[in-house]
Structures are given as C-alpha cells and as structure tokens.
Design an enzyme around this catalytic site. Sequence first.
Site, PDB file in Angstrom:
ATOM      1  N   GLY A   1       0.813  -1.218   0.000  1.00 40.78           N
ATOM      2  CA  GLY A   1       0.000   0.000   0.000  1.00 40.78           C
ATOM      3  C   GLY A   1       0.845   1.266   0.000  1.00 40.78           C
ATOM      4  O   GLY A   1       1.748   1.451  -0.812  1.00 40.78           O
TER       5      GLY A   1
ATOM      6  N   ALA B   1      20.324   7.782 -32.361  1.00 45.02           N
ATOM      7  CA  ALA B   1      21.019   7.520 -31.095  1.00 45.02           C
ATOM      8  C   ALA B   1      22.254   8.407 -30.955  1.00 45.02           C
ATOM      9  O   ALA B   1      22.649   8.767 -29.854  1.00 45.02           O
ATOM     10  CB  ALA B   1      21.392   6.047 -31.002  1.00 45.02           C
TER      11      ALA B   1
HETATM   12  C1  HXC Z   1      -2.703  -2.838  11.277  1.00 52.80           C
HETATM   13  C2  HXC Z   1      -1.195  -4.508  10.772  1.00 52.80           C
HETATM   14  C3  HXC Z   1      -1.208  -4.144   9.404  1.00 52.80           C
HETATM   15  C4  HXC Z   1      -2.021  -3.043   9.005  1.00 52.80           C
HETATM   16  C5  HXC Z   1       0.146  -5.800   9.653  1.00 52.80           C
HETATM   17  N1  HXC Z   1      -0.350  -5.539  10.869  1.00 52.80           N
HETATM   18  N2  HXC Z   1      -0.364  -4.965   8.734  1.00 52.80           N
HETATM   19  N3  HXC Z   1      -1.936  -3.849  11.694  1.00 52.80           N
HETATM   20  N4  HXC Z   1      -2.758  -2.426   9.973  1.00 52.80           N
HETATM   21  N5  HXC Z   1      -2.051  -2.641   7.756  1.00 52.80           N
HETATM   22  C6  HXC Z   1      -0.008  -6.214  12.118  1.00 52.80           C
HETATM   23  C7  HXC Z   1      -0.592  -7.600  12.220  1.00 52.80           C
HETATM   24  O1  HXC Z   1      -1.895  -7.541  12.740  1.00 52.80           O
HETATM   25  C8  HXC Z   1       0.393  -8.265  13.175  1.00 52.80           C
HETATM   26  O2  HXC Z   1       0.090  -7.832  14.472  1.00 52.80           O
HETATM   27  C9  HXC Z   1       1.721  -7.625  12.816  1.00 52.80           C
HETATM   28  O3  HXC Z   1       1.389  -6.397  12.135  1.00 52.80           O
HETATM   29  C10 HXC Z   1       2.550  -8.478  11.874  1.00 52.80           C
HETATM   30  O4  HXC Z   1       1.750  -8.830  10.765  1.00 52.80           O
HETATM   31  P1  HXC Z   1       1.698 -10.322  10.178  1.00 52.80           P
HETATM   32  O5  HXC Z   1       0.575 -10.367   9.196  1.00 52.80           O
HETATM   33  O6  HXC Z   1       1.709 -11.309  11.293  1.00 52.80           O
HETATM   34  O7  HXC Z   1       3.123 -10.411   9.453  1.00 52.80           O
HETATM   35  P2  HXC Z   1       3.491 -11.103   8.084  1.00 52.80           P
HETATM   36  O8  HXC Z   1       2.925 -12.464   8.026  1.00 52.80           O
HETATM   37  O9  HXC Z   1       4.955 -10.953   7.961  1.00 52.80           O
HETATM   38  O10 HXC Z   1       2.808 -10.238   6.936  1.00 52.80           O
HETATM   39  C11 HXC Z   1       3.194  -8.902   6.737  1.00 52.80           C
HETATM   40  C12 HXC Z   1       2.210  -8.249   5.713  1.00 52.80           C
HETATM   41  C13 HXC Z   1       0.745  -8.501   6.167  1.00 52.80           C
HETATM   42  C14 HXC Z   1       2.471  -8.839   4.334  1.00 52.80           C
HETATM   43  C15 HXC Z   1       2.562  -6.748   5.675  1.00 52.80           C
HETATM   44  O11 HXC Z   1       0.637  -8.159   7.565  1.00 52.80           O
HETATM   45  C16 HXC Z   1      -0.260  -7.733   5.395  1.00 52.80           C
HETATM   46  O12 HXC Z   1      -0.606  -8.109   4.264  1.00 52.80           O
HETATM   47  N6  HXC Z   1      -0.777  -6.645   5.940  1.00 52.80           N
HETATM   48  C17 HXC Z   1      -1.806  -5.840   5.346  1.00 52.80           C
HETATM   49  C18 HXC Z   1      -1.297  -5.149   4.119  1.00 52.80           C
HETATM   50  C19 HXC Z   1      -2.331  -4.200   3.543  1.00 52.80           C
HETATM   51  O13 HXC Z   1      -3.169  -4.605   2.762  1.00 52.80           O
HETATM   52  N7  HXC Z   1      -2.300  -2.936   4.012  1.00 52.80           N
HETATM   53  C20 HXC Z   1      -3.209  -1.902   3.630  1.00 52.80           C
HETATM   54  C21 HXC Z   1      -2.728  -1.329   2.318  1.00 52.80           C
HETATM   55  S1  HXC Z   1      -3.777  -0.009   1.808  1.00 52.80           S
HETATM   56  P3  HXC Z   1       0.500  -8.674  15.768  1.00 52.80           P
HETATM   57  O14 HXC Z   1      -0.191  -7.975  16.898  1.00 52.80           O
HETATM   58  O15 HXC Z   1       0.004 -10.072  15.540  1.00 52.80           O
HETATM   59  O16 HXC Z   1       1.999  -8.609  15.873  1.00 52.80           O
HETATM   60  C22 HXC Z   1      -2.847   1.359   2.033  1.00 52.80           C
HETATM   61  C23 HXC Z   1      -3.519   2.626   1.661  1.00 52.80           C
HETATM   62  C24 HXC Z   1      -2.588   3.647   1.110  1.00 52.80           C
HETATM   63  O17 HXC Z   1      -1.775   1.326   2.498  1.00 52.80           O
HETATM   64  C25 HXC Z   1      -2.960   3.964  -0.274  1.00 52.80           C
HETATM   65  C26 HXC Z   1      -1.852   4.584  -1.034  1.00 52.80           C
HETATM   66  C27 HXC Z   1      -2.151   4.947  -2.443  1.00 52.80           C
END
Ligand code: HXC
Length: 511
Positions: free
Chosen positions: A170, A406
Amino acid sequence: MKHILEGLEKRRSAARLGGGQARIDAQHKRGKLTARERVELLLDHNSFEEFDMFVQHRATDFGMDKGEKIPGDGVVTGWGTINGRVVYVFAKDFTVFGGSLSETHAAKITKIQDMALKNRAPIIGLFDAGGARIQEGVAALGGYGEVFQRNVMASGVIPQISVIMGPCAGGDVYSPAMTDFIFMVRDTSYMFVTGPDVVKTVTNETVTAEELGGASVHTTKSSIADRAYDNDVEALLQMRRLVDFLPTSNTEEPPLWPSFDDDERYDHSLDTLIPENPNKPYDVKELITKVVDEGDFFEIQEAHARNMVVGFGRMEGRTVGIVANQPMVLAGVLDIDASRKAARFVRFCDCFNIPIVTFVDVPGFLPGTAQEYGGLIKHGAKLLFAYAEATVPKVTVITRKAFGGAYDVMASKHLRGDVNYAWPSAQIAVMGAKGAVEIIFRADMNDPAKIAERTKEYEDRFLSPFVAAERGYIDEVIQPFGTRKRVCRALAMLRNKELENPWKKHDNIPL
Ligand code: HXC
C-alpha cells in the site's frame, strides 16, 4: 530529582523495546534487524538524535482505545550524520502494529520530511511495514496523503532515498515510488500494492510474495528497485556509500572527497579495448572503472536494461554521473528500458548539480513491433528530452558507434554537449555500412564487386570521427589512453558553467 531522571530512562527503555522482546526476536529470526538497529548502522556512531519517541496512537475504533499503546507508534524518526554530513531518517518498526501507518505515525514522518526540506538535507526512509493502519481507516489514508505531498515537494530539492527491508504494501510502496532511489534486501523484502491474498481473491492468480514483489522482480522486470543487497547490514553500508556521492540539496555542489588517484593518469590498456572487428563486444564497465577515481563506481539499476550502464563515480574527488552504452548486451542498442533508465538518471544528476559523463557506443534504436507497440518513440524521447534540458556540465566520449538518432540522443553537441570527444575508432554516421549501401545503392545489389566497392567507399568516408570533427560536432579526436586526463580537464574547465533554461512552471516531458 534522581527518581525523576530515572523515570525518564525507564520510559526511554520501554520505548526502545517497541513491540516487545518476543516481536524483536521474531524480527531477528527472519534475518531482519530492528528499526533502531538499522538506524544505528546507517548513521555515524552515536550521531542519532531521536524525535517523538513517546508519541502514541489516538485511535479508538476496533478496541484500539482499550488495547496496547506502544510509545513511538511504529516508526523511529530523527536525524544524524553520515561521514559527518546531516541526514534525516525514519525507520518503520515492524514490531509495532507491523509498522503500519496511523495518523500519529504519519505526523512523525511529516515532521521529519518538513525538517529535511527546511534544512536542505537528504532524507532516508527504511521501510518494513504493512501500509495503512487498518483500524484507523481514512485517518491513515489522510496520513499517507500528507507524506506523499511532501515527497513531491521535496523531489528535486533534497535527495530522497528509500530502503525496503521487509514486506511492504500500500502506502509503504507508493511513498518510496516517489523518491529518487529504492533499494531492497534479497529474500526478506517485498513490495506490492496488494499482497498475494488479495491477488488470489481478485484475479484468482496464485503467486508467492517473492514472485509478486521480491527483489529479483523489482530489480529486473519492473525496474522499481535500483539495486538489491543480500542483507540489512550490506544494504545500510551501501547507503552510506551512496550518500557520500550526493549533494545535500539542489543548491549545493556534490561533496569533494580526497582522491589519491592521479588526474593525469594514462591507461594504455584502453588503446586496445575496442576489438578490431566492429561487431565484437567489449565491456564498457572496464572503461568506466579505468577512468573514474580509484575505480570506484556505484552502479544504479545494474540488473535492469543492462545494455545501458548508469551510476556515480568521482573525477578529481568530485561526483560525476556516468551514462554508457554497454556493447556486451544487445550490442548497446537503445530500447525502451535503456532509454527510461538513462533518462531518469540524467534528470537526477541535473536536479542535483552532478556533471554527466557519457560514453557512447550505440548502433541505434532497437527495431521491431515489440518496441514500437511498447512506445519506443515516447520512451526514447524521454532520454532525448532529459539530455536536452540538462544544464549541468556534459562531457561526451564516443568510443565506437554513434549511429542514427542515437547519435543525437547520447549527449551530442546538438543537445548542448559542452565537450564532445571521440576516439579514433569512432564511427559517426546515419547507419552502418551494410544497411546504408543496401539502401542508397539498391540498383547495384546484384553486382557484388560494385557493392564491395561502394561499401569500402562508405566506410572510408563516414565510418570515422573525422566527418563530424570537420564540422565541429566533435571538439577533438583523443587517444583512448588519455581519456581520464581529458575528461578531468574538461570537467575542471566547466566548473563555473552557467546555463539556464527559459522560465516555466515545469516542462512537459513525455511520460
Ligand atoms: C494494522 C497490521 C497491518 C495493518 C500488519 N499488521 N499490517 N496492523 N494495519 N495494515 C499487524 C498484524 O496484525 C500483526 O500484528 C503484525 O502487524 C505483523 O503482521 P503479520 O501479518 O503477522 O506479518 P506477516 O505475516 O509478515 O505479513 C506482513 C504483511 C501482512 C504482508 C505486511 O501483515 C499484510 O498483508 N498486511 C496488510 C497489508 C495491507 O493490505 N495494508 C493496507 C494497504 S492499503 P501482531 O499484533 O500479531 O503482531 C494502504 C492505503 C494507502 O496502504 C494507499 C496509497 C495509495
């Protein structure tokens, strides 16, 4: 008083633990350092001054008001020095809510961005984060918007560097995408707008994180990342090396470091670098490393569009941007990827007062439907545009082929090249002998003797640097062995160059 002072240390120690020992251990187990360990390695010893260590999120939805409040809120911010020069830093702390961005987390980053811009120093972001903090909804999105806006305002004013050191999604990939350089760590870092799970749901594609956005994908296929390193330590040490090449802002000159290399050093091995057979390749990196100070060359995008080599070196201790066709790959032809790669690099150099040294050996633009359908005209124009608008000193050396469009594109005299040299082996023409004779002497095609005669005639007349030199398009035909001396002297002569383009809001480069 003592207990008050001890209280501060206690709070600091708690904050330094981020998401707690268990999550720190998990981070180490994955081969990753923590945010603070990374900052320590990046900066000069004991130079880091941290800001906002006690900031906490203010979210209340989804039980966030009752849950853990971790000081620092998932990002470590501050400033320090690299070899004595100030840089601003933010490092995402994956142990705190996965480094995800909340409203307060964003405010910490924007504070640092504002300070870096106001005080005209580079900013380095270390990314290891899951994008917008899901529990904060639009407040997190707004936070990203604030970060993005500042990325754009700082672009071309201060160097912005992003290092991807964990899974990033993101907003944690869009902000880096607007900075000058992105570096990744192999096997532990990933960049994607949406992760493998979302991809599966939306497109039914099954793909691993590595296949979707690993370092190998982004340094070769997508060209999103400029380079990849084997581990956190190597990546951070290389960032220190890169910063040493860069000026602190667009109003500063690049730093001058002591050089132990003789600026009048001759290298006679260059006299035999060009093979007798003009169709045989040679490695232009050999030329680059033999010309720059101490052979020190920091290559950018080395794994992408390898028919073009770009990167930083130094001449007499001062940074130069090197752009060179690479005859070892696709004969050094200009294609879409090579044009885009070099155009972006030339623009970076021009933003930051870095003189450009161009080594030319290019047989032309790559023909074919794949290139034309892919927009070679527009992408090739990017490089032409970038060289033409650049006002920094431009020194060009044609070593062998400079054919067709070029020739014009590669920092020719006509695009305000300041000093244009050619080696005696240069061939500056509209095209190679075979193609030229087949077109202009088509009527003689059935007479091999005549064709041989015409080819010889064409080669003698056009496949040399002298037709261009007769017109002043080449300032001097130089001996290969003296290239370093000639380029050093040209750059010294150009040190006070003043050239301004007409006022405009901004140009309209073909994007
Ligand atoms: C809140 C989050 C989080 C998020 C991870 N965590 N992403 N908390 N918001 N976006 C937390 C998890 O709950 C977990 O908490 C800890 O971080 C570690 O995450 P895991 O999933 O256990 O780790 P991993 O398996 O290594 O995976 C990492 C990851 C995955 C690939 C980043 O967490 C993930 O896909 N997260 C969401 C990504 C996403 O879709 N984000 C939103 C994008 S939209 P605990 O308490 O268990 O340690 C965006 C908008 C901006 O960003 C737009 C721009 C144009």
